[in-house]
Write a protein that holds these residues in place. Structure first.
Motif, short mmCIF file in Angstrom:
data_model
loop_
_atom_site.label_atom_id
_atom_site.label_comp_id
_atom_site.label_asym_id
_atom_site.label_seq_id
_atom_site.Cartn_x
_atom_site.Cartn_y
_atom_site.Cartn_z
N THR A 1 0.68 -1.29 0.01
CA THR A 1 0.03 0.11 0.02
C THR A 1 0.80 1.55 0.12
N LEU A 2 0.44 2.13 -0.70
CA LEU A 2 0.95 3.34 -1.03
C LEU A 2 0.21 4.46 -0.67
N ILE A 3 0.41 5.52 0.04
CA ILE A 3 -0.45 6.86 0.26
C ILE A 3 0.12 7.87 -0.21
N ILE B 1 -3.03 2.27 -4.18
CA ILE B 1 -2.60 3.49 -3.87
C ILE B 1 -3.92 3.90 -3.37
N ILE B 2 -3.63 4.87 -2.06
CA ILE B 2 -4.88 5.54 -1.59
C ILE B 2 -4.20 7.11 -1.66
N LYS C 1 -2.90 1.54 -15.80
CA LYS C 1 -2.57 1.20 -14.59
C LYS C 1 -2.59 1.81 -13.21
N VAL C 2 -2.26 3.14 -13.49
CA VAL C 2 -2.46 3.99 -12.42
C VAL C 2 -4.13 4.08 -11.88
N ARG C 3 -4.88 4.20 -12.68
CA ARG C 3 -6.31 4.37 -12.28
C ARG C 3 -6.91 3.07 -11.87
N ARG C 4 -6.16 2.01 -12.29
CA ARG C 4 -6.81 0.72 -11.50
C ARG C 4 -6.08 0.55 -10.04
N ALA C 5 -4.78 1.15 -9.81
CA ALA C 5 -4.00 0.88 -8.73
C ALA C 5 -4.66 1.96 -7.52
N ILE C 6 -5.17 3.02 -7.94
CA ILE C 6 -5.95 4.11 -6.91
C ILE C 6 -7.31 3.51 -6.47
N GLN D 1 -1.95 1.69 7.91
CA GLN D 1 -1.07 2.23 7.84
C GLN D 1 -0.22 1.65 6.63
N ALA D 2 0.34 2.46 5.85
CA ALA D 2 1.09 1.96 4.42
C ALA D 2 2.40 1.66 4.43
N ASP D 3 3.02 1.23 3.61
CA ASP D 3 4.27 0.89 3.28
C ASP D 3 5.05 1.71 2.89
#
Length: 261
Positions: A56-58, A79-80, A128-133, A154-156
């Motif tokens: 997970t990325l914030i 991605i959040i 890919k970004v759209r799918r990840a968010i 909590q993110a990595d």
């Protein structure tokens, strides 16, 4: 006569789409080099060895900045996005839904493809970004818990581009906001922070917005005091001939969260 106070990031005059088009639009040759290409090159160097990655990325960045996620989506599964400006949230959602009038980021996606040694595939990179968010969450740093009542794990990793200096009114609020950002990260997680050093304002059309002025030493101390171990730092001196922004350096920090504060 007293000068007119600069506007705030959250004021109604803030135009998130125009911010991106003014500074990193496809036709902005000089500012695009410093404010888009340089950060993307450095981020690629940071992430490509594979040491900073996870589930997970914030992301917490100024305006509608999504270009950094064109690289980060290769190293994090989910991605959040956090954002405190309602205007920015609306523009982000327009891009995610591919609505007419959304900010054009195709030139950034093409540049990332070039960094990766690919001659094509920028559309797939955007998708890919759209799918990840998976979520775009409103945050409010005037609260003790900026995400209340929403709960996120909590993110990595956490990436922040130009946000703290835009949203913090003074050094104390910067430290407070950085501590709250740290709470979004796991111990052992990495913060990638892109900053303007010794900046005081930026302009969108005729509106002048304030940015918090601080130097490299202040930022380093703030990170250490917030429980981070700084792994790397770099900066690039402003070479622009412009009156619309007055930063001295573009800089970045890569820091590992060592403890809760």
């Amino acid at each position: 006569m007293a000068s007119t106070p600069h506007k705030d990031y959250h004021d109604e005059e803030f135009d998130a789409k125009n911010l991106m088009e003014t500074y990193v639009g496809a036709d902005k040759t000089d500012s695009k080099e410093e404010l888009l290409h340089y950060p993307l090159c450095e981020l690629f160097k940071i992430l490509s060895p594979g040491c900073v990655r996870g589930d997970t990325l914030i992301d917490l960045s100024i305006g509608t900045s999504i270009s950094q996620l064109l690289i980060a989506s290769d190293y994090f599964k989910e991605i959040i996005m956090l954002e405190s400006s309602d205007v920015s949230i609306r523009e982000i959602e327009k891009w995610l839904k591919k609505e007419p009038g959304a900010v054009d980021r195709s030139h950034a996606a093409m540049f990332v493809c070039e960094l990766e040694g690919k001659s094509e595939g920028w559309e797939e990179k955007e998708e890919k970004v759209r799918r990840a968010i998976t979520r775009v969450v409103k945050c409010d740093f005037t609260k003790a818990n900026p995400l209340d009542p929403v709960v996120v794990p909590q993110a990595d990793g956490l990436i922040s581009v130009w946000y703290l200096e835009a949203a913090s009114k003074d050094h104390d609020s910067y430290l407070s906001n950085l501590k709250k950002m740290s709470s979004f990260l796991k111990v052992g997680g990495h913060l990638i922070l892109f900053v303007f050093l010794n900046v005081s304002y930026y302009m969108i059309d005729q509106h002048k917005f304030s940015m918090l002025t601080y130097d490299e030493e202040f930022a380093k101390k703030a990170l250490r005091d917030t429980g981070f171990n700084i792994k790397s730092f770099g900066k690039y001196k402003n070479k622009l001939s412009t009156q619309i922004i007055d930063y001295e350096h573009v800089g970045y920090f890569v820091a590992c969260k060592e403890r809760e504060v």
